[in-house]
Enzyme design. Structure first.
Site, PDB file in Angstrom:
ATOM      1  CG  ASP A   1      -9.702   7.872   2.819  1.00 23.00           C
ATOM      2  OD1 ASP A   1      -8.932   8.323   1.958  1.00 23.00           O
ATOM      3  OD2 ASP A   1     -10.490   6.926   2.619  1.00 23.00           O
TER       4      ASP A   1
ATOM      5  CG  ASP B   1     -12.567   8.275  -2.736  1.00 20.17           C
ATOM      6  OD1 ASP B   1     -13.388   9.201  -2.864  1.00 20.17           O
ATOM      7  OD2 ASP B   1     -11.530   8.178  -3.407  1.00 20.17           O
TER       8      ASP B   1
ATOM      9  CG  ASP C   1     -14.375   4.006  -3.387  1.00 19.46           C
ATOM     10  OD1 ASP C   1     -13.994   4.972  -4.057  1.00 19.46           O
ATOM     11  OD2 ASP C   1     -13.812   2.891  -3.394  1.00 19.46           O
TER      12      ASP C   1
ATOM     13  CD  GLN D   1      -8.833  10.593  -5.195  1.00 17.24           C
ATOM     14  OE1 GLN D   1      -9.243  10.125  -6.261  1.00 17.24           O
ATOM     15  NE2 GLN D   1      -9.440  10.367  -4.034  1.00 17.24           N
TER      16      GLN D   1
ATOM     17  CB  CYS E   1       5.411  10.150  -4.004  1.00 18.33           C
ATOM     18  SG  CYS E   1       3.895   9.339  -3.436  1.00 18.33           S
TER      19      CYS E   1
ATOM     20  NE  ARG F   1      -0.448   4.630  -3.784  1.00 13.76           N
ATOM     21  CZ  ARG F   1      -1.729   4.711  -4.149  1.00 13.76           C
ATOM     22  NH1 ARG F   1      -2.259   5.894  -4.428  1.00 13.76           N
ATOM     23  NH2 ARG F   1      -2.475   3.626  -4.238  1.00 13.76           N
TER      24      ARG F   1
END
Length: 492
Positions: free
Chosen positions: A326, A328, A334, A370, A411, A414
Site C-alpha cells: 500500500d 499511504d 499519509d 486514491q 468498481c 478498489r
C-alpha cells in the site's frame, strides 16, 4: 539465411573461471546477436565481476540458481529467454543453431532444450563424479542450455526458489509448463558440459538433493520420477541400510546380540552391494576405491536425513516471491488527498527496505486506493506527479496499480476488492498466491485474501481495532515494515 531472433541470454554464475570464455563465445558467435546478455552474480557478496563490454551484470545475493534465473528473465524484455550455465562450452555458431531451433516453432511450444554432450576420458574409465555429470546427456529439461518463451515463464511464475541448488528446479518448472498445456521441444544445437573432478566427499554432499526430491513429491505426486525420467532412485534401500546399521549399534545394549549380528549382516551386505555397484564401472585406483567404500557407508543415513528434512520443509508455508505495498502510511507518511510531490515523506526505513528487496531480485509493486481523484480533490496529473516522486525516492516498482474510484462507484479494483492485486501479480508474472500484500488497513488485508495472496497488516494510530483483530485471525500483524518483511519471509 538464418532468421532474426528476439532473445536474451541469462547466465547465473558463482564467478567460475569458465564464465569469461563462455561470454567471449557469445559475443563473437555467428548468427543473430542477443538483445542482451545478462550475467546474474549469485555470490552472497564480493567485488564486482569483470565482464566484457556489452554484458550486463545483475546481483541475486546468493539465493541459488532458481532465484538468479528469475531475476534474469524478469529483467529481460525479449520474446525468448535462453538459459545457459556458466560452466558449459558453446559452439562458435551457437546463436545460429539456437535461431534454427526456434524458427517456426508453433505457439504451443513453450521451450526448446539443447542437446548436451559430456566428453569422458579416453585413456581410462570415468570416475564416479564424472559418470554423474555424464548423466546430463540423458536428462530432460535441464537448463544447462534451455530456451523458454518469456510468456510461458510469466504464466508459470518462473522457477520455484524453494529449490536452493542446481537440482530439480528445472524439472519442476518444465512440469508446470507442461501441465499448463504447453510442449517442450528437443532442439538440434549441441552444447558441451565438461566432466570435472570433484572432492572426496562430493557424492556425500550431493545427498542434499534428497530434500529437493521431497519437494518434487509434495508438488507433483508420487509419480514425479516417471514424469521427469529421473529413474527409480535408491531411497528404499538406503532406508533399510540405515535402519539395519542403527539396529546393529543399539540391540547389543538390550542384550539382543543375535539380532544385532543379523542387522549388522544386512547392513554390511547392502553397503558392499552399493560400493561394488559404484566401484566396478570406475578406474579402480586405490583412492577411488577408498572413496567409494567410505561414501557408500555414509550416503544411506545422509540420504535419509536430507529426505526427512525436505519432507518437513515442503510442508511449511511458501515464502512469497513478490511484495505489494500500500502507498499511504505504509511507504510514505499519509497526508489526506496528497496532491503536491513536495509533501512526499517516506516512512522511516522504508526506502532502504524496498531497495533491499529489489537488490535481492524480489519483485515489488504498489497497490493504492486514491479516491481523491473521483472526489475532485486531486487531479490525475497531480496524482501522477506524487507517484513519480515516490518512485524517484524508492526506485522503480515493477507495477503500479492505482484505483481512482470512490466507494460507491462499484468498481472491481478498489480495495477491499481483489482487482489491483490480481493485475499486479499478472504484470509481475507471478501467481497471486506467491504475493504478499503489506498495508495499514483492513481493506489491504481483505483485498489480498480475496485475490488468494498473503497479507501482513502494519497498524497505525488510524487502524481500527476490528481490522487488527481480523488480521490476527486470517493474516498476520507486524509492528513496522521491517517486521512485516520478516513475518512474510522476505527479510534480508
Amino acid at each position: 539465411m538464418t532468421a532474426s531472433l528476439d532473445y536474451t541470454v541469462v547466465i547465473p554464475t558463482t564467478g567460475r573461471e569458465t564464465l569469461r570464455p563462455l561470454l567471449d563465445t557469445l559475443l563473437g558467435g555467428s548468427g543473430p546477436r542477443p538483445a542482451e546478455i545478462l550475467v546474474v552474480d549469485d555470490r552472497p557478496g564480493g567485488a564486482e565481476l569483470a565482464v566484457p563490454a556489452g554484458v550486463r551484470v545483475l546481483r541475486s545475493g546468493g539465493r541459488g540458481p532458481a532465484a538468479a534465473r528469475n531475476l534474469g528473465w524478469r529483467t529481460a524484455k525479449s520474446e525468448w529467454i535462453a538459459f545457459v550455465d556458466d560452466d558449459v562450452v558453446l559452439a562458435a555458431d551457437w546463436p545460429r543453431q539456437l535461431a534454427d531451433d526456434l524458427a517456426g516453432l508453433p505457439s504451443d511450444v513453450a521451450a526448446s532444450q539443447g542437446r548436451i554432450t559430456v566428453p569422458l576420458p579416453a585413456d581410462r574409465r570415468p570416475a564416479d563424479d564424472e559418470r554423474s555429470t555424464a548423466g546430463l546427456e540423458r536428462a530432460r529439461w535441464i537448463t544447462a542450455d534451455m530456451a523458454y518463451r518469456r510468456a510461458a515463464l510469466a504464466e508459470a511464475g518462473g522457477f520455484d526458489e524453494r529449490f536452493p541448488r542446481a537440482f530439480r528446479e528445472d524439472s519442476d518448472l518444465a512440469l508446470r509448463v507442461a501441465e499448463a498445456g504447453h510442449r517442450i521441444d528437443q532442439g538440434e544445437r549441441l552444447t558441451t558440459h565438461p566432466a570435472r573432478r570433484a572432492g572426496f566427499f562430493h557424492s556425500l554432499k550431493a545427498q542434499r538433493g534428497n530434500a529437493d526430491n521431497a519437494l518434487m513429491r509434495a508438488k507433483h505426486g508420487v509419480l514425479w520420477r516417471q514424469r521427469t525420467g529421473a529413474g527409480p532412485g535408491r531411497l528404499g534401500l538406503h532406508a533399510l541400510s540405515t535402519v539395519a546399521g542403527l539396529a546393529a549399534l543399539t540391540l547389543p545394549l538390550l542384550n539382543q546380540r543375535g539380532k544385532a549380528l543379523l542387522a549388522a549382516g544386512v547392513w554390511a551386505g547392502l553397503t558392499a552391494e552399493f560400493a561394488g555397484r559404484r566401484i566396478l564401472p570406475g578406474p579402480r585406483t586405490p583412492r577411488e576405491v577408498a572413496r567409494m567404500v567410505v561414501t557408500s557407508a555414509l550416503i544411506p543415513p545422509a540420504a535419509c536425513y536430507h529426505r526427512l528434512r525436505g519432507e518437513v520443509a515442503a510442508r511449511r508455508p511458501r515464502p512469497p516471491v513478490a511484495v505489494l505495498f500500500d502507498r499511504d502510511d505504509t511507504l510514505i507518511v499519509d497526508v489526506p488527498y496528497l496532491n503536491d510531490p513536495d509533501g512526499v515523506r517516506p516512512v522511516p526505513g522504508a526506502v532502504e527496505l524496498v531497495r533491499g528487496l529489489r537488490e535481492r531480485g524480489i519483485p515489488v509493486g504498489v497497490v493504492s486506493n486514491q479516491s481523491g481523484v473521483a472526489k475532485g480533490l486531486i487531479s490525475p496529473e497531480q496524482l501522477d506527479a506524487v507517484n513519480a516522486r515516490v518512485q524517484e525516492l524508492f526506485g522503480p516498482f515493477g507495477t503500479w496499480q492505482v484505483c481512482v474510484h470512490d466507494d460507491g462507484d462499484g468498481c472491481a479494483c478498489r480495495k477491499p476488492a481483489p482487482g489491483m492485486v490480481l493485475r499486479a501479480a499478472g504484470e509481475l508474472g507471478v501467481d497471486p498466491a506467491s504475493c504478499v500484500v503489506i498495508g495499514d488497513t483492513g481493506a489491504d488485508v481483505d483485498a489480498a485474501l480475496a485475490a488468494g495472496a498473503r497479507a501482513v497488516l502494519v497498524p497505525t494510530a488510524r487502524t481500527l481495532e476490528p481490522e487488527i483483530a481480523r488480521a490476527r485471525q486470517h493474516a498476520a500483524v507486524a509492528g513496522d515494515l521491517a517486521e512485516a518483511l520478516r513475518v512474510a519471509g522476505v527479510a534480508g
